[in-house]
Design a protein around this motif. Structure first.
Motif: not given
Length: 177
Positions: A8-11, A16-19
């Motif tokens: 599954r691709n999650v964008y 939110d990248l650090p989380v």
């Protein structure tokens, strides 16, 4: 040996990248972190919708001479009964997993009407009550209603009002004490 792994691709948004990175580090992989987060999310949503405490309900229903067992997922909202002379009418109301109202109704003998502590009950003085069917088990039935309004005119008014009051209050009150 070739194994096919579902993907599954999650964008993810930049803020939110650090989380996501921290969760992946703690969980061992991003997949594990996302799956755990989704499980928690679903559990919370089910709790909010009142579905977390659904149980399998079984009731016996009279279908002519046959006794059928009906099974469904639901949560009991209330019990209600009314006495009518030598008969007792009891109702158990359930909220179903499909957000409908299942009403289990029973018509049974009202044993309280003949059990007087003084043992001087007028029922025993009336020969008509010595025989007959008043002491036999009555009908057991299950009715399903989409809304409380659908119960009007079918069920006793006091019962419909009690269902309305019960629905307005949460099934579980979380106390911070």
């Amino acid at each position: 040996m070739l194994m096919h792994m579902p993907t599954r691709n999650v964008y993810v948004s930049e803020p939110d990248l650090p989380v996501f990175d921290a969760a992946a580090q703690l969980a061992g992989s991003l997949s594990t972190a996302v799956a755990a987060g989704l499980r928690l999310y679903l559990a919370e949503r089910e709790k909010q919708q009142g579905r977390h405490d659904m149980k399998t309900i079984e009731v016996d229903v009279d279908e002519g001479p046959i006794v059928a067992t009906k099974r469904f997922a639901g949560r009991q909202l209330l019990r209600w009964s009314a006495e009518d002379g030598t008969r007792s009418h009891s109702f158990r109301i359930f909220r179903t997993a499909n957000d409908q109202f299942a009403v289990y109704a029973r018509d049974d003998p009202n044993w309280a009407a003949i059990s007087d502590p003084a043992d001087d009950n007028p029922i025993w003085n009336n020969p008509k009550t010595w025989g007959g069917d008043w002491w036999r088990k009555g009908r057991r039935e299950l009715k399903v209603f989409a809304t409380i309004a659908d119960m009007q005119g079918v069920l006793p008014d006091e019962l419909v009002a009690a269902v309305g009051q019960t629905v307005e209050h949460p099934p579980v009150e979380d106390l911070d004490i």
